[in-house]
Design an enzyme around this catalytic site. Structure first.
Site, PDB file in Angstrom:
ATOM      1  N   PRO A   1       0.801  -1.223   0.000  1.00  0.00           N
ATOM      2  CA  PRO A   1       0.000   0.000   0.000  1.00  0.00           C
ATOM      3  C   PRO A   1       0.834   1.274   0.000  1.00  0.00           C
ATOM      4  O   PRO A   1       1.869   1.356   0.644  1.00  0.00           O
ATOM      5  CB  PRO A   1      -0.835  -0.110   1.278  1.00  0.00           C
ATOM      6  CG  PRO A   1      -0.157  -1.116   2.127  1.00  0.00           C
ATOM      7  CD  PRO A   1       0.560  -2.037   1.198  1.00  0.00           C
ATOM      8  N   ASN A   2       0.325   2.221  -0.760  1.00  0.00           N
ATOM      9  CA  ASN A   2       0.861   3.575  -0.881  1.00  0.00           C
ATOM     10  C   ASN A   2       2.169   3.677  -1.652  1.00  0.00           C
ATOM     11  O   ASN A   2       2.639   4.779  -1.911  1.00  0.00           O
ATOM     12  CB  ASN A   2       1.004   4.244   0.494  1.00  0.00           C
ATOM     13  CG  ASN A   2      -0.324   4.398   1.178  1.00  0.00           C
ATOM     14  OD1 ASN A   2      -1.266   4.910   0.595  1.00  0.00           O
ATOM     15  ND2 ASN A   2      -0.415   3.931   2.410  1.00  0.00           N
TER      16      ASN A   2
ATOM     17  N   ARG B   1       4.605  10.974  -2.250  1.00  0.00           N
ATOM     18  CA  ARG B   1       4.166  10.816  -0.860  1.00  0.00           C
ATOM     19  C   ARG B   1       5.350  11.003   0.090  1.00  0.00           C
ATOM     20  O   ARG B   1       6.348  10.298  -0.008  1.00  0.00           O
ATOM     21  CB  ARG B   1       3.593   9.407  -0.680  1.00  0.00           C
ATOM     22  CG  ARG B   1       3.223   9.082   0.743  1.00  0.00           C
ATOM     23  CD  ARG B   1       2.706   7.642   0.854  1.00  0.00           C
ATOM     24  NE  ARG B   1       2.596   7.286   2.245  1.00  0.00           N
ATOM     25  CZ  ARG B   1       3.224   6.265   2.807  1.00  0.00           C
ATOM     26  NH1 ARG B   1       3.993   5.478   2.089  1.00  0.00           N
ATOM     27  NH2 ARG B   1       3.074   6.015   4.090  1.00  0.00           N
TER      28      ARG B   1
ATOM     29  N   TYR C   1      10.617   9.257   1.932  1.00  0.00           N
ATOM     30  CA  TYR C   1      10.754   8.257   0.874  1.00  0.00           C
ATOM     31  C   TYR C   1      11.508   8.734  -0.362  1.00  0.00           C
ATOM     32  O   TYR C   1      11.749   7.956  -1.270  1.00  0.00           O
ATOM     33  CB  TYR C   1       9.363   7.753   0.469  1.00  0.00           C
ATOM     34  CG  TYR C   1       8.625   7.115   1.619  1.00  0.00           C
ATOM     35  CD1 TYR C   1       9.021   5.888   2.127  1.00  0.00           C
ATOM     36  CD2 TYR C   1       7.558   7.756   2.220  1.00  0.00           C
ATOM     37  CE1 TYR C   1       8.357   5.304   3.199  1.00  0.00           C
ATOM     38  CE2 TYR C   1       6.879   7.182   3.287  1.00  0.00           C
ATOM     39  CZ  TYR C   1       7.293   5.953   3.767  1.00  0.00           C
ATOM     40  OH  TYR C   1       6.641   5.383   4.825  1.00  0.00           O
TER      41      TYR C   1
ATOM     42  N   ASN D   1       8.169  -5.219  -0.668  1.00  0.00           N
ATOM     43  CA  ASN D   1       8.040  -4.086   0.243  1.00  0.00           C
ATOM     44  C   ASN D   1       6.566  -4.086   0.638  1.00  0.00           C
ATOM     45  O   ASN D   1       5.728  -3.592  -0.106  1.00  0.00           O
ATOM     46  CB  ASN D   1       8.432  -2.766  -0.415  1.00  0.00           C
ATOM     47  CG  ASN D   1       8.363  -1.608   0.558  1.00  0.00           C
ATOM     48  OD1 ASN D   1       7.680  -1.676   1.571  1.00  0.00           O
ATOM     49  ND2 ASN D   1       9.079  -0.541   0.243  1.00  0.00           N
TER      50      ASN D   1
ATOM     51  N   ALA E   1       2.868  -0.847   5.063  1.00  0.00           N
ATOM     52  CA  ALA E   1       2.253  -0.982   6.384  1.00  0.00           C
ATOM     53  C   ALA E   1       1.778  -2.403   6.682  1.00  0.00           C
ATOM     54  O   ALA E   1       1.631  -2.764   7.854  1.00  0.00           O
ATOM     55  CB  ALA E   1       1.087  -0.006   6.515  1.00  0.00           C
TER      56      ALA E   1
ATOM     57  N   HIS F   1       3.444  -4.638   9.351  1.00  0.00           N
ATOM     58  CA  HIS F   1       3.160  -4.483  10.775  1.00  0.00           C
ATOM     59  C   HIS F   1       1.784  -5.011  11.170  1.00  0.00           C
ATOM     60  O   HIS F   1       1.423  -4.953  12.346  1.00  0.00           O
ATOM     61  CB  HIS F   1       3.269  -3.002  11.151  1.00  0.00           C
ATOM     62  CG  HIS F   1       4.411  -2.318  10.480  1.00  0.00           C
ATOM     63  ND1 HIS F   1       5.732  -2.672  10.689  1.00  0.00           N
ATOM     64  CD2 HIS F   1       4.429  -1.329   9.556  1.00  0.00           C
ATOM     65  CE1 HIS F   1       6.503  -1.914   9.927  1.00  0.00           C
ATOM     66  NE2 HIS F   1       5.741  -1.096   9.235  1.00  0.00           N
TER      67      HIS F   1
ATOM     68  N   GLU G   1      12.569  -8.920   2.333  1.00  0.00           N
ATOM     69  CA  GLU G   1      11.702  -7.797   2.693  1.00  0.00           C
ATOM     70  C   GLU G   1      12.514  -6.512   2.573  1.00  0.00           C
ATOM     71  O   GLU G   1      13.660  -6.455   3.013  1.00  0.00           O
ATOM     72  CB  GLU G   1      11.195  -7.988   4.120  1.00  0.00           C
ATOM     73  CG  GLU G   1      10.227  -6.946   4.591  1.00  0.00           C
ATOM     74  CD  GLU G   1       9.679  -7.247   5.983  1.00  0.00           C
ATOM     75  OE1 GLU G   1       9.064  -6.336   6.567  1.00  0.00           O
ATOM     76  OE2 GLU G   1       9.866  -8.376   6.506  1.00  0.00           O
TER      77      GLU G   1
ATOM     78  N   HIS H   1      12.322  -2.165   3.046  1.00  0.00           N
ATOM     79  CA  HIS H   1      11.661  -0.943   3.491  1.00  0.00           C
ATOM     80  C   HIS H   1      12.576   0.220   3.128  1.00  0.00           C
ATOM     81  O   HIS H   1      13.777   0.172   3.415  1.00  0.00           O
ATOM     82  CB  HIS H   1      11.395  -0.954   4.999  1.00  0.00           C
ATOM     83  CG  HIS H   1      10.397  -1.994   5.391  1.00  0.00           C
ATOM     84  ND1 HIS H   1       9.043  -1.793   5.270  1.00  0.00           N
ATOM     85  CD2 HIS H   1      10.573  -3.240   5.875  1.00  0.00           C
ATOM     86  CE1 HIS H   1       8.418  -2.881   5.672  1.00  0.00           C
ATOM     87  NE2 HIS H   1       9.315  -3.779   6.032  1.00  0.00           N
TER      88      HIS H   1
ATOM     89  N   ARG I   1      11.355   4.894  13.407  1.00  0.00           N
ATOM     90  CA  ARG I   1      10.068   5.577  13.256  1.00  0.00           C
ATOM     91  C   ARG I   1       9.150   5.221  14.425  1.00  0.00           C
ATOM     92  O   ARG I   1       9.601   4.754  15.463  1.00  0.00           O
ATOM     93  CB  ARG I   1       9.482   5.206  11.895  1.00  0.00           C
ATOM     94  CG  ARG I   1      10.405   5.728  10.763  1.00  0.00           C
ATOM     95  CD  ARG I   1       9.860   5.549   9.401  1.00  0.00           C
ATOM     96  NE  ARG I   1       8.627   6.317   9.234  1.00  0.00           N
ATOM     97  CZ  ARG I   1       7.774   6.106   8.240  1.00  0.00           C
ATOM     98  NH1 ARG I   1       8.014   5.167   7.346  1.00  0.00           N
ATOM     99  NH2 ARG I   1       6.680   6.830   8.131  1.00  0.00           N
TER     100      ARG I   1
END
Length: 151
Positions: free
Chosen positions: A13-14, A21, A26, A79, A82, A85, A103, A105, A112
């Protein structure tokens, strides 16, 4: 050289809004730019292999692609955004994958908010690359290719 096959890259997502964004977190590189960099890197390192890339804001679609990848993928980079988590379903999909999964990120999730410090997928992935910006995708690609060459 790696064997023929595919390396899949899935983005959650995103990530379709990458470059627009929160550029302070990012960066300004788009997801299309990331995919082009990966295609170029793969062409240089393993020209006989193909890159398959997808992005979705929907958990089930990511799982469907992981199942589809099982037919032809030699490795997968994800990736999960969210979903890292929150998603036991993605964890189960990674556990069932017949290929190595890395994975990625873009940001250092450990630096964060505290809810980002835990990744459900982490216990089933070969490794996690975080905090390297979009370079993390290329590092994961090199790692996947090394594993493919070993097997």
């Amino acid at each position: 050289m790696a064997n023929d096959g595919e390396i899949w890259v899935l983005n959650g997502p995103n990530l379709g809004r990458l470059g627009r964004r929160e550029p302070e977190i990012y960066g300004s590189i788009t997801l299309a730019d990331v995919e082009l960099r990966l295609r170029n890197k793969l062409a240089a390192l393993a020209p006989e292999m193909k890159l398959i890339a997808h992005q979705s804001n929907h958990e089930g679609e990511l799982i469907d692609w992981m199942e589809k990848a099982a037919k032809t993928a030699r490795g997968l980079i994800i990736n999960p955004g969210a979903f890292a988590h929150t998603s036991v379903a993605l964890l189960d999909a990674v556990r069932g994958a017949p290929y190595p999964v890395f994975e990625v990120h873009i940001s250092n999730t450990q630096a964060r908010e505290s809810f980002r410090h835990h990744s459900y997928l982490a216990e089933a992935t070969i490794g996690i690359i975080m905090g390297c910006g979009v370079l993390g995708y290329e590092l994961a690609l090199v790692a996947v290719l090394d594993l493919v060459r070993e097997n």
